[in-house]
Design a protein around this motif. Structure first.
Motif, PDB file in Angstrom:
ATOM      1  N   TRP A  32       0.831  -1.210   0.000  1.00 23.20           N
ATOM      2  CA  TRP A  32       0.000   0.000   0.000  1.00 23.20           C
ATOM      3  C   TRP A  32       0.866   1.260   0.000  1.00 23.20           C
ATOM      4  O   TRP A  32       0.563   2.230  -0.695  1.00 23.20           O
ATOM      5  N   ALA A  33       1.952   1.252   0.752  1.00 23.78           N
ATOM      6  CA  ALA A  33       2.838   2.408   0.767  1.00 23.78           C
ATOM      7  C   ALA A  33       3.454   2.640  -0.605  1.00 23.78           C
ATOM      8  O   ALA A  33       3.595   3.779  -1.061  1.00 23.78           O
ATOM      9  N   TYR A  34       3.838   1.559  -1.279  1.00 18.81           N
ATOM     10  CA  TYR A  34       4.429   1.678  -2.611  1.00 18.81           C
ATOM     11  C   TYR A  34       3.422   2.225  -3.613  1.00 18.81           C
ATOM     12  O   TYR A  34       3.752   3.079  -4.443  1.00 18.81           O
ATOM     13  N   ALA A  39       6.095  11.541  -3.262  1.00 18.03           N
ATOM     14  CA  ALA A  39       7.376  12.075  -2.822  1.00 18.03           C
ATOM     15  C   ALA A  39       7.172  13.174  -1.789  1.00 18.03           C
ATOM     16  O   ALA A  39       6.183  13.922  -1.826  1.00 18.03           O
ATOM     17  N   GLY A  40       8.126  13.275  -0.872  1.00 17.61           N
ATOM     18  CA  GLY A  40       8.154  14.378   0.080  1.00 17.61           C
ATOM     19  C   GLY A  40       6.876  14.507   0.882  1.00 17.61           C
ATOM     20  O   GLY A  40       6.371  13.540   1.475  1.00 17.61           O
ATOM     21  N   ASP A  41       6.332  15.709   0.904  1.00 18.88           N
ATOM     22  CA  ASP A  41       5.099  15.986   1.633  1.00 18.88           C
ATOM     23  C   ASP A  41       3.848  15.673   0.814  1.00 18.88           C
ATOM     24  O   ASP A  41       2.740  16.007   1.232  1.00 18.88           O
ATOM     25  N   GLU A  42       4.029  15.098  -0.350  1.00 14.71           N
ATOM     26  CA  GLU A  42       2.933  14.671  -1.228  1.00 14.71           C
ATOM     27  C   GLU A  42       2.060  15.844  -1.682  1.00 14.71           C
ATOM     28  O   GLU A  42       0.866  15.699  -1.918  1.00 14.71           O
ATOM     29  N   ILE A  43       2.694  17.001  -1.838  1.00 15.08           N
ATOM     30  CA  ILE A  43       1.971  18.190  -2.310  1.00 15.08           C
ATOM     31  C   ILE A  43       1.527  17.999  -3.755  1.00 15.08           C
ATOM     32  O   ILE A  43       0.372  18.281  -4.108  1.00 15.08           O
ATOM     33  N   PRO A 174      15.415   9.891 -13.282  1.00 20.46           N
ATOM     34  CA  PRO A 174      16.740   9.270 -13.319  1.00 20.46           C
ATOM     35  C   PRO A 174      17.127   8.674 -11.979  1.00 20.46           C
ATOM     36  O   PRO A 174      17.991   7.800 -11.901  1.00 20.46           O
ATOM     37  N   VAL A 175      16.486   9.164 -10.899  1.00 20.91           N
ATOM     38  CA  VAL A 175      16.613   8.571  -9.574  1.00 20.91           C
ATOM     39  C   VAL A 175      15.231   8.579  -8.934  1.00 20.91           C
ATOM     40  O   VAL A 175      14.331   9.289  -9.376  1.00 20.91           O
ATOM     41  N   HIS A 176      15.055   7.778  -7.871  1.00 21.95           N
ATOM     42  CA  HIS A 176      13.796   7.766  -7.139  1.00 21.95           C
ATOM     43  C   HIS A 176      13.602   9.075  -6.386  1.00 21.95           C
ATOM     44  O   HIS A 176      14.567   9.708  -5.929  1.00 21.95           O
ATOM     45  N   GLY A 177      12.356   9.480  -6.254  1.00 26.94           N
ATOM     46  CA  GLY A 177      12.049  10.579  -5.364  1.00 26.94           C
ATOM     47  C   GLY A 177      12.193  10.152  -3.907  1.00 26.94           C
ATOM     48  O   GLY A 177      12.322   8.960  -3.597  1.00 26.94           O
ATOM     49  N   ALA A 178      12.174  11.137  -3.007  1.00 25.61           N
ATOM     50  CA  ALA A 178      12.245  10.858  -1.572  1.00 25.61           C
ATOM     51  C   ALA A 178      10.840  10.497  -1.095  1.00 25.61           C
ATOM     52  O   ALA A 178      10.045  11.372  -0.733  1.00 25.61           O
ATOM     53  N   ARG A 179      10.530   9.220  -1.097  1.00 25.53           N
ATOM     54  CA  ARG A 179       9.185   8.743  -0.795  1.00 25.53           C
ATOM     55  C   ARG A 179       9.091   8.338   0.678  1.00 25.53           C
ATOM     56  O   ARG A 179       9.458   7.239   1.059  1.00 25.53           O
ATOM     57  N   ASP A 180       8.578   9.259   1.483  1.00 27.98           N
ATOM     58  CA  ASP A 180       8.564   9.052   2.927  1.00 27.98           C
ATOM     59  C   ASP A 180       7.693   7.873   3.335  1.00 27.98           C
ATOM     60  O   ASP A 180       8.050   7.124   4.257  1.00 27.98           O
ATOM     61  N   ARG A 181       6.560   7.711   2.682  1.00 26.01           N
ATOM     62  CA  ARG A 181       5.676   6.603   3.069  1.00 26.01           C
ATOM     63  C   ARG A 181       6.380   5.262   2.902  1.00 26.01           C
ATOM     64  O   ARG A 181       6.271   4.369   3.739  1.00 26.01           O
ATOM     65  N   GLU A 182       7.088   5.102   1.793  1.00 29.40           N
ATOM     66  CA  GLU A 182       7.806   3.849   1.567  1.00 29.40           C
ATOM     67  C   GLU A 182       8.893   3.644   2.615  1.00 29.40           C
ATOM     68  O   GLU A 182       9.099   2.531   3.115  1.00 29.40           O
ATOM     69  N   ARG A 183       9.594   4.714   2.951  1.00 30.41           N
ATOM     70  CA  ARG A 183      10.681   4.591   3.916  1.00 30.41           C
ATOM     71  C   ARG A 183      10.146   4.260   5.303  1.00 30.41           C
ATOM     72  O   ARG A 183      10.732   3.457   6.036  1.00 30.41           O
ATOM     73  N   ARG A 184       9.016   4.870   5.662  1.00 30.93           N
ATOM     74  CA  ARG A 184       8.426   4.557   6.971  1.00 30.93           C
ATOM     75  C   ARG A 184       7.951   3.108   7.028  1.00 30.93           C
ATOM     76  O   ARG A 184       8.031   2.460   8.078  1.00 30.93           O
ATOM     77  N   ALA A 185       7.433   2.624   5.897  1.00 34.90           N
ATOM     78  CA  ALA A 185       6.940   1.246   5.857  1.00 34.90           C
ATOM     79  C   ALA A 185       8.067   0.235   5.691  1.00 34.90           C
ATOM     80  O   ALA A 185       7.831  -0.978   5.801  1.00 34.90           O
ATOM     81  N   ARG A 269       5.419  11.171  -7.526  1.00 36.67           N
ATOM     82  CA  ARG A 269       6.339  10.229  -6.885  1.00 36.67           C
ATOM     83  C   ARG A 269       7.816  10.584  -7.062  1.00 36.67           C
ATOM     84  O   ARG A 269       8.673   9.869  -6.544  1.00 36.67           O
ATOM     85  N   THR A 270       8.121  11.643  -7.793  1.00 34.35           N
ATOM     86  CA  THR A 270       9.536  11.980  -8.006  1.00 34.35           C
ATOM     87  C   THR A 270       9.884  13.297  -7.311  1.00 34.35           C
ATOM     88  O   THR A 270      10.358  13.290  -6.179  1.00 34.35           O
ATOM     89  N   LEU A 271       9.646  14.413  -7.966  1.00 34.39           N
ATOM     90  CA  LEU A 271       9.984  15.723  -7.401  1.00 34.39           C
ATOM     91  C   LEU A 271       8.723  16.364  -6.838  1.00 34.39           C
ATOM     92  O   LEU A 271       7.803  16.703  -7.587  1.00 34.39           O
ATOM     93  N   ASP A 272       8.676  16.551  -5.521  1.00 39.01           N
ATOM     94  CA  ASP A 272       7.486  17.161  -4.926  1.00 39.01           C
ATOM     95  C   ASP A 272       7.463  18.659  -5.207  1.00 39.01           C
ATOM     96  O   ASP A 272       8.514  19.288  -5.424  1.00 39.01           O
TER      97      ASP A 272
END
Length: 377
Positions: A32-34, A39-43, A174-185, A269-272
């Motif tokens: 579900w997180a994936y 990315a980031g604050d999901e703005i 070219p790289v993954h965004g900073a996906r906080d939900r995935e990192r927390r999970a 999911r990449t640049l917030d």
């Protein structure tokens, strides 16, 4: 397995959003997180949806709409409905049938399909149901660049032999965004799920002490305009770029003979803090002119969203998370039902807006007194 399993639909499915709750009930926190995280604050993730809601329609009445339809032509191929399933990786993470299920659903409903390079089902198995139906929508293959020309050539030959009709190069990740939900999970791909169409291992990074793994390791391997030229020279298939958001890049792509663009911010999911895709669409259409195929994804949930996208300059839309929710909820039948709901809503929106065909949906359909995306680069 060549045919997907048949499952019952959850009760109370009136629209695409209704698939989200049963999907979440069937998925673990990892998947579900994936799927639903950004990315980031999901703005940007939230902005994609809000932008379509903010646009208002201004219908015309008393028009003769008998014989109307939702058909469009894209890269010389007629689509029954201007909807394609966007590339989403590792779909067996969400349902045991994975990409096989969505292929059968797309074929049944006349939708197009863009298969992710990171699919968890062989590309030939995914292609079969769409190629078997002359009325099916287009079948495209999405690529990430890998800095290995021999590997890329072999992949292109396999894609062509499998019957795919266009290439889609994703250029905004070219790289993954900073996906906080995935990192927390603590997201981790299960061992039994992998990108089955991408054999071999990536070359390890060759770093010197003090060098950046990103800027000195990954970025020298990332795609540039030279790789766009290489792909055009190496394959006869039309090439589209997915993830262009700037008008200058759109013009550069056009100058290099790219066949079309997909306006996308990668579903947030990449640049917030990127603009919503509904905001990006009009200036990119202005940069390309009227004749270059232009598609859009990000936040599409309703038939009115599809109609608004067409009015703002898109030729078709791509559906992302909602069809994966439907996949998780009830497999192929769920995806087919979601596509049918969206098509029904589009037909209703067209009829109530005075649009006999999608060619009737232009800028005049958008009410100027409400929030409206800017129309110049």
């Amino acid at each position: 397995m060549s045919t997907p399993r048949i499952e019952s639909l959850p009760e109370g499915l009136a629209n695409l959003a209704d698939f989200e709750a049963p999907a979440q009930a069937r998925l673990d926190a990892n998947a579900w997180a994936y799927l639903n995280g950004g990315a980031g604050d999901e703005i940007t993730l939230r902005a994609n949806r809000a932008a379509w809601d903010d646009i208002r329609l201004q219908p015309r009445v008393l028009r003769d709409l008998a014989g109307g339809h939702t058909r469009v032509t894209l890269l010389g191929r007629e689509l029954p409905v201007p909807v394609l399933l966007a590339p989403v990786a590792y779909q067996r993470l969400f349902h045991a049938d994975g990409e096989l299920a969505i292929a059968h659903a797309a074929a049944a409903q006349g939708a197009g399909l863009v298969l992710s390079a990171q699919a968890s089902v062989p590309m030939e198995d995914v292609a079969a149901p769409l190629l078997a139906d002359p009325a099916a929508g287009p079948l495209w293959f999405q690529l990430y660049w890998r800095d290995d020309p021999a590997f890329m050539r072999a992949l292109l030959r396999r894609v062509e032999a499998a019957g795919y009709q266009a290439l889609v190069l994703t250029v905004d990740a070219p790289v993954h965004g900073a996906r906080d939900r995935e990192r927390r999970a603590g997201f981790k791909l299960p061992e039994h799920i992998r990108a089955v169409n991408l054999g071999g291992l990536k070359k390890p990074l060759d770093l010197q002490p003090g060098q950046s793994a990103l800027f000195d390791g990954l970025m020298p391997r990332a795609a540039t305009w030279a790789q766009v030229d290489w792909l055009r020279a190496e394959s006869p298939l039309p090439l589209l770029l997915k993830g262009v958001t700037h008008a200058d890049d759109a013009r550069e792509a056009l100058a290099r003979g790219v066949a079309g663009l997909i306006v996308s911010n990668h579903g947030g999911r990449t640049l917030d803090t990127l603009p919503a895709t509904a905001e990006l669409l009009p200036p990119l259409r202005a940069a390309l002119g009227p004749d270059v195929p232009l598609l859009v994804d990000g936040g599409i949930r309703r038939g009115t969203d599809v109609l608004k996208a067409i009015a703002l300059g898109a030729n078709a839309v791509l559906l992302g998370r909602p069809y994966v929710h439907a996949l998780a909820a009830s497999g192929a039948l769920g995806v087919a039902h979601a596509l049918r709901l969206l098509r029904d809503e589009l037909e209703i929106a067209m009829a109530l807006s005075g649009c006999k065909t999608l060619a009737d949906a232009g800028p005049a359909l958008i009410w100027p007194g409400t929030s409206r995306p800017r129309t110049s680069p």
